[in-house]
Each structure stands twice: as C-alpha cells, then as structure tokens.
Write a protein that holds these residues in place. Structure first.
Motif: not given
Length: 919
Positions: A387-389, A403-404, A437-441
């Motif tokens: 997923l990142h790539d 990605a970061l 936190d990623i989901q909230v973002h």
C-alpha cells in the motif's frame, strides 16, 4: 532420536513391504517434505502448577474410603444381628444409631460409649468395631491433612503461575493474542495493593489458558507454537528433531486494518479523483447488455477478537447504452484516473460535476468499475508495504503524505518483530495509535480497528531431517487403510457428486461447457442454493444410530454407494465393540477397511493428495501414530507459513512448487483458486503452483503467461473415466484447481466454491463413532475406547457427558472437599489425570461452532477451577479425551525439556492417475 521403528525393531512392520500392493494398486507415496509444530514451552513447565502431594493424599483418602466402605458392610451386618437379638430398648436404640453411623461412614460423637454399647451385648464384635473406628479416625486425619496440603500447594502453584506469566516466549505470544492481558500483567506487577479478587481470578484463568496452550498444545500462533520444516531422507535411521535452535518471528499487519484506510481514501471524492480506475476484469459485452461479476464486501465486526471482511459475488447484467459503451471503450486501453473520467463524462453529457461523480459512484458500487491497485493479492509478501509503495506511484501530495504516515506503522511492525518484550509492547500500542490517527486524518468520524492488529508466526531456525523408510511403510499400509475410508467423512464429497450430476443433466454424457460463469449461476439458482439450505442441518445418523441417507435429488449412484460405505463402516465398528465391549482399545482390521474403501474407489476419479497432522506416541508394542486431522489438498499444511521460509536457501515455496510439478499427473497442471483479494491474513501465502486461475473481477501478481482467465477454461465430461474435467484452451491440458488459503472454502464467493468442487480439496472430519449409539454408564458418562488401525490411532479414548454429570461445588464445600470430589469422580469413571476437554455450547449439548480442546490437569486445583468456569450450563456437552502421547511419552525436545510436537506429512498417488483428455 528415533520416532518410528526401524525395520529390525518390529517384526509386524518388517513383514510389510515398503510399497504394499493391494488389488493390483501400488501403495501411496510419502511426500518429500514434512513440517513440525512444536510447543513454545517444554511440557514439564506446567508440572509446577500441580498440587502433587494433595493429589497423593486424596488418593490415600479414596483408598481408605473404599476400604472402610467394604468393612462397613460387614460390620453393619454384625450390628444388624445384634439389634435383632437385643430386647433392651435403650441398648437397641443405641445399637441402631451406631449401625446407621457405620453404614454412612461417619464417626460417633463418643467413641468409648459406642464401644461400651457393643461390649455389653457382644464382646467379640468390639475388636472389629475398634479397628473400623481407628481407621475412620485416620480418614478424618487424612482429610484434615488434605485441607492443609491443598492450601499450601494452591498458594505455591499460584505463585508459580505468576512467575511463569513472565516467561518471554509466553508473553511474546500473549502480546499478539491479547495485548490487553499483557498490559494488565504489567500493571499488576507494578502496583502496591492486590487487585480485586474477582478480577485477579479472571486474569489468572486467562494466563493459565495461554500457558497450557504454549506448553501442552500445537496450535500455530506467534511464539505459542513454532513451525519447522524438514525433509525425509532415504537410509536415515533417526530423526533430527527441533532442538535448541533459535526461533524467529514474522509479523504482518492485519489486512483488515489496511481495508479501513482504503475505505477512508475512497470515501473522499477529492482523493478518489486521483485514483486509477479500470473496467471490472472479465467484463463481457453481449449484443444488448453488459455481463460482469459483481463483488461486494461485508465488513467484519471489529469489536470481536477474530474477524474478517467477507466477499460475495454474483453474475450481473446491465443494459447497454451509448454512454456506457463509450465509457467501456475508453477504458479498454487501460486505466484512467477517476477525475479524468468525471471530466470526460461532463464533456460528453454536459451534466454537473456532482452528477458525474454520482454516476461513477454507482458504477463503482455496481462493480462495473474498480479502483485499481488497492486490492491485496493473496501472494503479496507484505500488504502494508505494498500500500505504501502504491501510494508513491500516484504522485499526488495527499498520497505522498499518507505514504509518509504509513512509514511509521511499517517501522513499528519491524520493531515488534525484532524487539524485546518492552519494545514489542510499546510498538503495538503505538501502532494502534498511529493507525487510528491516520483514519482520523483521512476524515473518518468513527475510526475502527480490528482487535487482532498483528498476525505473527515463528520459524524454528533449524534444518530438520527424518528417516523416510519407516514413514513410507506406514503410508503404504496402515495409513493407506485410513485414507481409503476418508471419503466417508468428507463433508464436500456429496456436493461434488451433486455438481457432477447437474453437469450431466445439463450437458449430457460427453458434454462440454464453455461458459463457466453461466453454469455456476444456473447451478446455484436451479439446485445448489436449495440443496445447501436443505442439508445444512443434516446429521448422517440419528440419536438411535439409524442412518439418514444423503439427499439424492439427481439419483446419482455414487451417493447411494457413499451411503452404503458409511453404514458398512459403522457396522464394522459396532462388531468390533460387540466383540470386546469393555476393552480400553479396539483394533479395526486393516484389510477390511481397504476392502470397504475399494468399493467406493477413487470416486469421480482424479488426483487426490492427502495431508495428515499426526503425533507419535509410545505403546507397549512400539510407537503409534495418532492422527489429529486429515486434509485433502496440495501443499495446504505449509501454505500459511511460507512467508517464514522465503528467506531460506532454497525458499520453501520454490521447493513445494517443484514437488507439485513432479507429482502432477501427465497432461495436467495445477492452478490455484485464490478466492479473490485477501480479506484475512489466513489466506496470505507464497505462490505454490505454476498457474493461477483468475476469475472475473480479479487480478493477479503472477506473470501473465501463468494466469488462466476463466474465459480460457471449459468443462468437458470424459466418458472413459466418468469425470467432469476442467481444461485450458490455451494450454490444451487439464487444469486441477487447488485452494491454498486457510479461510474455510464455504466462506469463499460462490464462483470459487464451485471451482473447488472440481479440486482435490476436501474436509474430512473423522468421527468413527457416529452411528454407534451412546450408552451412558452410571453417573451419565459414556466411555469410548481407543480405536486403532494397525499402528495408526484414529480415535483417542474418550468420556462424554452433559455438564450436570460433572462434580459441582455445593454450598459449604471447602476447597479440599471440592478437589476430593473431582478425584473421586475421575476414579469412578476411569479418567486419566491429564486429558483434554472440549466444551460444546448450546442447549441440549448441541454443538455451536467448533470449540477448541482445553488441556486439563486433574492434579491441579487451578486447572479444575478453569474447567469449572467453562462449564456454565448443565446442558452443555463435555467430552474428555486422553492425552496421547502422554507427557512422559513425548519424543521430541530441546535443551530445556520435552516439547509437545505434531508432524505434518503429505501423501500422493504412487503413479499418475490421470491421462490427458483430448478434444
């Protein structure tokens, strides 16, 4: 270390050739590779939790009780005669009271008065009465001692349990299975006062359960059980089994956590606009409509400990239109970003941007279009890195930012894999926070994550070998007899026969079908869905042992033959039990089982690989192989753990793929049915077959030349073998579908389930006792003897009952009285001290799901206490099974002690069983 006898050690085995011929058929052959599942802690780790001296004192008490009861019967008769011959009313009343006390085994309040009463009328009876009273006083003293001993040993065993709770290997597994429990143990260790007793006991039971799971079972999960892989070697005489070699953990993020991130990205129209969109793979345009496979995902419940998203599919049609034709034509050349498509729609229709986005949303929801790049292929080594790539290839600011942000979870998973307990604890806690936190973002209002955030398996870093000859002899004779009757227990066989009959009814003898999608859809609509509903609760045998025939709507003779085979097996076992009704072990005749299995033959033909999960146990006449589970399929026992061995030289996946090529029948190739994108880590594995079947709506990571689109495949009825054969037009060869995931096949989409009806995948739940009515002995307990087929044990000794038959704690019972009650009950019914208990939930003892066996040590108060907490309803059905091999019969170990070990072996047909079926 010898785990099976050499030829010289056992004459019965020596008389069997390595490749036994039966009815002109050569013996099956042993696969080249084996796996071992090794308990994370030595079995003797749990001996410190026993109340050994209290158990010995309880045995003394029970022996003394039995002796006193026997003497009391004689003494009671003597006192009865004295009462009858006594005309003194006062003396008579005292003698009657004394006789009742002796009969009940209780002590009189005044011993001297009791002796004097007897001395007045029969001096010769005083001596036996005095002896009985003395021994009864000894019993009272033993009971007091038992109470003190149990109190001391219970306190010591609790101290030992809490000491063991800090074992690094136990805690490492616990951090994956229950991070909350691991954190509770940390908080308990750091607090001054004791936690509330109720909470403490609940935690105590949980720790005990995980400890038993680590030392007494072989269920692969993190460091609870390690996985090793070895090779059978010709000429070797001893096995090189797991020793003190290091273990390496391999952790991956739960793919459900990634799904939640992807859902959040796709829910935002601005971000969605930057995502590549493709036509649904396999979409076909007919003259008046578009045909495609629609897939929809039902999210799992993140609040439960184990959950996964489920995929369903179905064949759908959409009426063609000018705009839809233009859109599909535009995407024939490849993917387009969603924003580009919205702009194109606006140019073509002059509709508002909002309406264009709504149109795309509808096409995505219907499955005509798909977001390209987000699906987790089952062959993906690391879905999180994938997923990142993928995000970095979008070249958008938000994607680069995401990605970061994902770089931290990637680093945390690696820290968890390599760190010590404190590092792992911090890593998984921060991992949950980071993903939240990623989901909230991303704008998720109610961020949700699965409870099981990580999956981890542990590799035993040691090259293993085992002697080939004794295992091949076993495979060629005794185990072959077991394999001959496995079709009788295969849950999928009636379904395969039904599909076979449906194909013949639809296309006729020698018929051919080129449209598999249409066939599967018709099969479900016309027959299969109703068949599944009708047979869902079917039980092959009623409670009285009468057989209930399979539903045979198409009049297939194979189903009638299967019905007959099952009844013959039951009759065979009933005859064996009748011949030795009180035996602790019965043996089924190997040749008789071969004869029963031969009648059914290789039903519907085809290649039938088999795998077995077995343990080696010692017996007076030599080693036994105990079958825990048998599974049909290619490389299935290894698939889930291939990611642990891909950095070995050579990689395990390459070795297994090479073996698959060697055993493939002439004119046939193996092709994996993946089940679609991975919605659970249990389906992730390396590529183990040369080809992969790519169903409509799917993509694959394997090279294009190794992909077999469903449109390339057709079904053909081979008249000579009466088989419905799957074939590839491009290859001109037969295609044998195999399934390598650990998600049960019935949870797969309907197209994949249908393809597996043509595969060697099978699910045989071996229950040799079905059809033999239970006849409970005194106390409501049914005993079943061990069942052997030569040197193979197919059923352990067992004792079954409802919860009401178990010893229960009554008001006023001391701990010693309750513990003694268990020992008395166990002795009365002949149960060993160490065994496994399976507690089936549901009213009336009906099974709800497949509960896991729990280790029980009857010499451990804590173990009995944990069992009592499991049995909460008198209607629950409880089955105890002997521990075989027993703790003192374990054959594998490390420098730290003996470990519970399970072997996984594969067997294959001796020679190719299929010929190419030509058009």
């Amino acid at each position: 270390m010898t785990i099976l006898p050499s030829t010289a050690e056992r004459s019965s085995t020596a008389e069997r050739p390595a490749t036994t011929q039966r009815s002109g058929l050569p013996a099956r052959r042993l696969g080249r590779y084996f796996a071992v599942r090794v308990g994370g802690l030595p079995y003797d780790t749990v001996t410190g939790l026993r109340c050994g001296r209290a158990a010995e004192r309880a045995d003394e008490v029970l022996d003394l009780e039995a002796a006193l009861a026997a003497e009391a019967a004689t003494l009671s008769d003597l006192l009865h005669d004295l009462v009858g011959a006594n005309e003194d009313g006062d003396s008579r009343r005292r003698l009657l009271a004394l006789r009742r006390q002796v009969f009940k085994g209780s002590l009189p309040a005044d011993l001297d008065a009791a002796l004097a009463t007897v001395a007045e009328v029969a001096p010769t009876t005083v001596a036996p009465l005095r002896d009985w009273l003395t021994r009864r006083q000894q019993l009272a003293q033993r009971l007091r001692e038992l109470d003190l001993l149990l109190g001391e040993e219970l306190a010591r065993s609790r101290t030992e349990l809490w000491r063991l709770s800090g074992d690094p290997r136990l805690r490492a597994g616990m951090q994956v299975a229950s991070p909350a429990l691991d954190q509770q143990l940390v908080s308990f260790a750091g607090r001054d006062g004791a936690p509330p007793a109720k909470k403490l006991r609940r935690v105590e039971r949980s720790v005990l359960s995980y400890l038993y799971r680590t030392a007494c079972k072989t269920s692969p999960f993190s460091s609870f059980t390690g996985i090793g892989v070895g090779e059978f070697t010709a000429g070797a005489t001893e096995a090189d089994l797991p020793g003190a070699g290091p273990w390496h953990g391999y952790a991956r993020l739960n793919v459900v956590a990634l799904t939640r991130i992807v859902e959040a990205v796709c829910a935002d129209l601005d971000r969605r606009g930057d995502l590549p969109v493709a036509l649904s793979p396999g979409l076909r345009q007919d003259p008046e409509r578009v045909r495609y496979v629609r897939r929809w995902i039902t999210p799992g419940d993140d609040s439960v400990s184990v959950s996964f998203d489920s995929i369903q599919d179905g064949l759908f049609y959409l009426r063609r239109s000018g705009l839809l034709d233009q859109l599909t034509g535009l995407l024939q050349g490849g993917t387009r970003r969603c924003a580009e498509l919205a702009g194109w729609l606006h140019e073509q229709t002059q509709a508002s941007p909002q309406r264009c986005e709504e149109y795309l949303t509808i096409l995505l929801r219907l499955g005509i279009l798909q977001i390209d790049g987000f699906a987790v292929d089952v062959h993906t080594p690391d879905p999180l890195r994938q997923l990142h790539d993928f995000l970095t290839t979008l070249h958008r600011a938000w994607a680069d930012d995401l990605a970061l942000r994902l770089a931290e979870p990637i680093a945390l998973v690696e820290t968890f894999r390599q760190g010590d307990l404190a590092d792992r604890r911090r890593a998984i806690q921060r991992l949950r926070e980071s993903l939240h936190d990623i989901q909230v973002h991303l704008g998720v209002e109610s961020a949700s994550l699965p409870q099981a955030l990580l999956y981890e398996d542990c590799r035993i870093d040691q090259r293993l070998t085992a002697p080939e000859d004794p295992w091949q002899r076993l495979v060629g004779h005794d185990l072959a007899a077991v394999e001959a009757i496995l079709p009788a227990f295969d849950l999928t066989l009636p379904h395969r026969i039904t599909f076979h009959g449906f194909f013949l009814a639809r296309y006729g003898v020698g018929g051919r079908c080129d449209d598999l999608l249409r066939l599967v859809e018709d099969f479900h609509e016309d027959l299969y869905d109703q068949y599944l509903a009708t047979t869902a609760d079917r039980r092959p045998y009623a409670d009285d042992g009468s057989y209930q025939p399979e539903e045979n709507w198409l009049g297939r003779p194979e189903l009638s033959e299967l019905d007959g085979l099952r009844q013959d097996l039951t009759a065979n076992l009933r005859a064996a039990v009748h011949a030795a009704p009180d035996a602790a072990e019965i043996r089924l005749d190997v040749e008789a089982l071969h004869g029963i299995g031969d009648r059914l033959g290789d039903l519907l033909g085809g290649f039938r690989p088999q795998s077995h999960l077995v343990q080696v146990a010692q017996s007076p006449d030599g080693p036994l192989v105990v079958v825990n589970q048998s599974l049909g399929g290619l490389s299935f026992p290894f698939s889930r753990f291939t990611h642990c061995f891909d950095d070995t030289v050579p990689p395990l996946s390459g070795q297994l793929r090479g073996q698959a090529t060697e055993v493939s029948p002439p004119g046939a190739v193996f092709a994996e049915v993946t089940g679609g994108p991975a919605t659970t880590n249990l389906n992730l594995h390396a590529r183990l077959t040369e080809y992969v079947i790519v169903c409509p709506g799917e993509t694959s990571l394997v090279p294009e030349e190794n992909q077999l689109p469903l449109a390339d495949l057709y079904l053909h009825h081979d008249v000579d073998t009466d088989r419905v054969v799957l074939r590839s037009t491009r290859l001109g060869r037969e295609v044998i579908p195999v399934y390598l995931g650990y998600l049960v096949p019935m949870a797969l989409p309907q197209l994949h389930r249908a393809l597996l009806l043509l595969s060697p995948t099978s699910m045989a739940v071996v229950d040799v006792w079905r059809g033999v009515p239970e006849s409970p002995d005194a106390g409501g307990v049914t005993r079943r003897p061990r069942v052997r087929v030569g040197d193979v044990v197919v059923s352990r000794r067992s004792w079954s009952m409802t919860g009401v038959a178990l010893p229960r704690r009554t008001e006023g019972d001391t701990d010693a009285a309750w513990f003694l009650g268990w020992q008395r009950w166990r002795r009365a019914h002949g149960l060993p001290a160490r065994l496994f208990a399976t507690v089936h939930a549901g009213a009336g003892g009906r099974v709800a799901g497949r509960p896991k066996p729990q280790y029980v040590d009857c010499d451990s108060y804590l173990s009995l206490l944990a069992l009592e907490a499991l049995v909460t309803d008198g209607d629950q059905r409880v089955v105890f099974r002997e521990m075989l091999p027993s703790g003192d019969g374990l054959t594998a170990g490390s420098d730290h002690g003996r470990h519970v070990t399970e072997f996984v072996i594969e067997t294959f047909p001796p020679t190719p069983t299929l010929g190419a079926v030509h058009d």
